[in-house]
Design a protein around this motif. Structure first.
Motif, mmCIF file in Angstrom:
data_model
loop_
_atom_site.group_PDB
_atom_site.id
_atom_site.type_symbol
_atom_site.label_atom_id
_atom_site.label_comp_id
_atom_site.label_asym_id
_atom_site.label_seq_id
_atom_site.Cartn_x
_atom_site.Cartn_y
_atom_site.Cartn_z
ATOM 1 N N LEU A 286 0.830 -1.209 0.000
ATOM 2 C CA LEU A 286 0.000 0.000 0.000
ATOM 3 C C LEU A 286 0.866 1.262 0.000
ATOM 4 O O LEU A 286 0.625 2.193 -0.770
ATOM 5 C CB LEU A 286 -0.919 0.002 1.221
ATOM 6 N N PHE A 287 1.878 1.280 0.864
ATOM 7 C CA PHE A 287 2.708 2.482 0.968
ATOM 8 C C PHE A 287 3.466 2.747 -0.325
ATOM 9 O O PHE A 287 3.542 3.885 -0.790
ATOM 10 C CB PHE A 287 3.687 2.335 2.135
ATOM 11 N N ASN A 288 4.003 1.704 -0.933
ATOM 12 C CA ASN A 288 4.842 1.909 -2.116
ATOM 13 C C ASN A 288 4.049 2.143 -3.388
ATOM 14 O O ASN A 288 4.597 2.641 -4.383
ATOM 15 C CB ASN A 288 5.797 0.728 -2.290
ATOM 16 N N ILE A 289 2.766 1.810 -3.387
ATOM 17 C CA ILE A 289 1.922 2.206 -4.523
ATOM 18 C C ILE A 289 1.912 3.732 -4.633
ATOM 19 O O ILE A 289 2.079 4.303 -5.724
ATOM 20 C CB ILE A 289 0.492 1.659 -4.356
ATOM 21 N N PHE A 290 1.734 4.416 -3.496
ATOM 22 C CA PHE A 290 1.733 5.880 -3.491
ATOM 23 C C PHE A 290 3.141 6.433 -3.682
ATOM 24 O O PHE A 290 3.325 7.443 -4.368
ATOM 25 C CB PHE A 290 1.122 6.398 -2.185
ATOM 26 N N ASN A 291 4.125 5.787 -3.076
ATOM 27 C CA ASN A 291 5.507 6.228 -3.194
ATOM 28 C C ASN A 291 5.962 6.222 -4.656
ATOM 29 O O ASN A 291 6.392 7.249 -5.198
ATOM 30 C CB ASN A 291 6.386 5.302 -2.344
ATOM 31 N N ILE A 292 5.846 5.059 -5.300
ATOM 32 C CA ILE A 292 6.302 4.932 -6.686
ATOM 33 C C ILE A 292 5.423 5.737 -7.629
ATOM 34 O O ILE A 292 5.912 6.368 -8.575
ATOM 35 C CB ILE A 292 6.316 3.441 -7.086
ATOM 36 N N GLY A 293 4.115 5.752 -7.367
ATOM 37 C CA GLY A 293 3.213 6.528 -8.221
ATOM 38 C C GLY A 293 3.516 8.013 -8.186
ATOM 39 O O GLY A 293 3.503 8.688 -9.218
ATOM 40 N N THR A 294 3.816 8.532 -6.996
ATOM 41 C CA THR A 294 4.151 9.951 -6.868
ATOM 42 C C THR A 294 5.433 10.278 -7.619
ATOM 43 O O THR A 294 5.524 11.301 -8.302
ATOM 44 C CB THR A 294 4.305 10.335 -5.390
ATOM 45 N N ARG A 295 6.426 9.418 -7.503
ATOM 46 C CA ARG A 295 7.689 9.633 -8.213
ATOM 47 C C ARG A 295 7.485 9.630 -9.733
ATOM 48 O O ARG A 295 7.945 10.537 -10.436
ATOM 49 C CB ARG A 295 8.697 8.543 -7.833
ATOM 50 N N TYR A 296 6.791 8.592 -10.215
ATOM 51 C CA TYR A 296 6.664 8.419 -11.668
ATOM 52 C C TYR A 296 5.822 9.531 -12.296
ATOM 53 O O TYR A 296 6.263 10.219 -13.227
ATOM 54 C CB TYR A 296 6.052 7.055 -11.978
ATOM 55 N N PHE A 297 4.606 9.703 -11.793
ATOM 56 C CA PHE A 297 3.718 10.695 -12.396
ATOM 57 C C PHE A 297 4.169 12.117 -12.084
ATOM 58 O O PHE A 297 3.919 13.031 -12.877
ATOM 59 C CB PHE A 297 2.277 10.458 -11.933
ATOM 60 N N GLY A 298 4.828 12.313 -10.932
ATOM 61 C CA GLY A 298 5.377 13.632 -10.637
ATOM 62 C C GLY A 298 6.414 14.047 -11.653
ATOM 63 O O GLY A 298 6.441 15.197 -12.119
ATOM 64 N N LEU A 299 7.280 13.112 -12.050
ATOM 65 C CA LEU A 299 8.294 13.394 -13.074
ATOM 66 C C LEU A 299 7.644 13.674 -14.423
ATOM 67 O O LEU A 299 8.002 14.641 -15.113
ATOM 68 C CB LEU A 299 9.251 12.202 -13.185
ATOM 69 N N GLN A 300 6.689 12.844 -14.800
ATOM 70 C CA GLN A 300 6.046 12.999 -16.111
ATOM 71 C C GLN A 300 5.306 14.326 -16.223
ATOM 72 O O GLN A 300 5.468 15.069 -17.209
ATOM 73 C CB GLN A 300 5.066 11.838 -16.352
ATOM 74 N N TYR A 301 4.497 14.647 -15.202
ATOM 75 C CA TYR A 301 3.719 15.883 -15.260
ATOM 76 C C TYR A 301 4.582 17.111 -15.005
ATOM 77 O O TYR A 301 4.295 18.190 -15.533
ATOM 78 C CB TYR A 301 2.553 15.831 -14.266
ATOM 79 N N GLY A 302 5.640 16.964 -14.201
ATOM 80 C CA GLY A 302 6.566 18.081 -14.020
ATOM 81 C C GLY A 302 7.198 18.475 -15.338
ATOM 82 O O GLY A 302 7.304 19.659 -15.674
#
Length: 268
Positions: A145-161
């Motif tokens: 559960l924790f790493n779904i948000f962790n990895i998702g934030t990293r990946y989509f944060g980079l893409q949308y940034g």
């Protein structure tokens, strides 16, 4: 503007970014890891401009420190601005550095509020609940559960940034979005901690006051005043002790000592 950076380049940055903290130091914090993470893309952007690459590496080695999970959006924005600068657009090195400085503080606050004070207690609470019931999947569920948000934030944060580029700041500043996110996640985190205190902290008071039919245990007396009052007082006492500078290890052994002493004298 001609696009140089591809999705494969961003994916490479994403995987390298997982190891960004490995070179953390007290002088420039995450700067070395930050620069190492985006270095392959900088080389691609400035492949025919050695001086431009040198300047880009120098400014990306400047002091940098934010929540590690929230660094990716800043990297995406920086890379978009570096790409624009290399293409001759009116983006200078000072602007790129200013964007990093402007974002690392607010995003650190959002990351701490959301991940450490909200998401972590929720996921840990679910995992602990499963584990106390004898389910071996408790730790695995917590990590998943924790790493779904962790990895998702990293990946989509980079893409949308990268997608939004320099406009990302103005989009966040509109309507005080950052302030609202920080306040909201802090409030939810405090609510979760309150629920965990009431359900997971147990202080059974077995000492009996009175005799015969009038006899009542201390637990019944305190529950009559306010259910969960003793666990709340214990939690607040631990919090106050740590806030005053007492080591968490010392506090832990103090609680264990009090529990043993209370059991010996019959209070607990």
């Amino acid at each position: 503007m001609s696009k140089v950076i591809t999705k494969q380049d961003l994916n490479k940055v994403f995987w390298r970014g997982i190891f960004m903290q490995f070179s953390w130091n007290y002088e420039r914090m995450q700067a070395l890891g930050y620069c190492w993470t985006i270095l392959p893309v900088l080389k691609k952007i400035y492949k025919d401009d050695s001086q431009g690459l040198k300047s880009a590496v120098t400014r990306n080695l400047e002091f940098f420190n934010t929540h590690p999970y929230m660094a990716m959006p800043i990297m995406g924005i920086s890379l978009a601005m570096e790409e624009a600068a290399s293409d001759g657009e009116e983006v200078d090195g000072n602007a790129i550095s200013s964007v990093k400085v402007a974002l690392m503080g607010p995003l650190a606050g959002i990351g701490d509020s959301f991940f450490w004070f909200t998401l972590f207690p929720i996921c840990a609470g679910i995992g602990v609940s499963l584990s106390t019931g004898g389910n071996i999947l408790g730790p695995l569920v917590f990590l998943l559960l924790f790493n779904i948000f962790n990895i998702g934030t990293r990946y989509f944060g980079l893409q949308y940034g990268y997608k939004f580029g320099g406009d990302f700041i103005s989009k966040l500043e509109g309507g005080n979005i950052m302030q609202r996110i920080t306040e909201g996640t802090t409030l939810v985190g405090l609510m979760v901690l309150g629920v965990m205190t009431a359900t997971m902290v147990s202080v059974p008071l077995g000492f009996v006051v009175g005799t015969g039919e009038q006899a009542m245990s201390l637990q019944q007396i305190f529950d009559g005043i306010m259910p969960g009052l003793v666990p709340l007082l214990l939690t607040l006492g631990v919090y106050k002790a740590i806030k005053k500078g007492m080591s968490s290890t010392v506090v832990l052994f103090a609680v264990i000592g009090i529990a043993i002493l209370g059991a010996v004298v019959g209070v607990l």
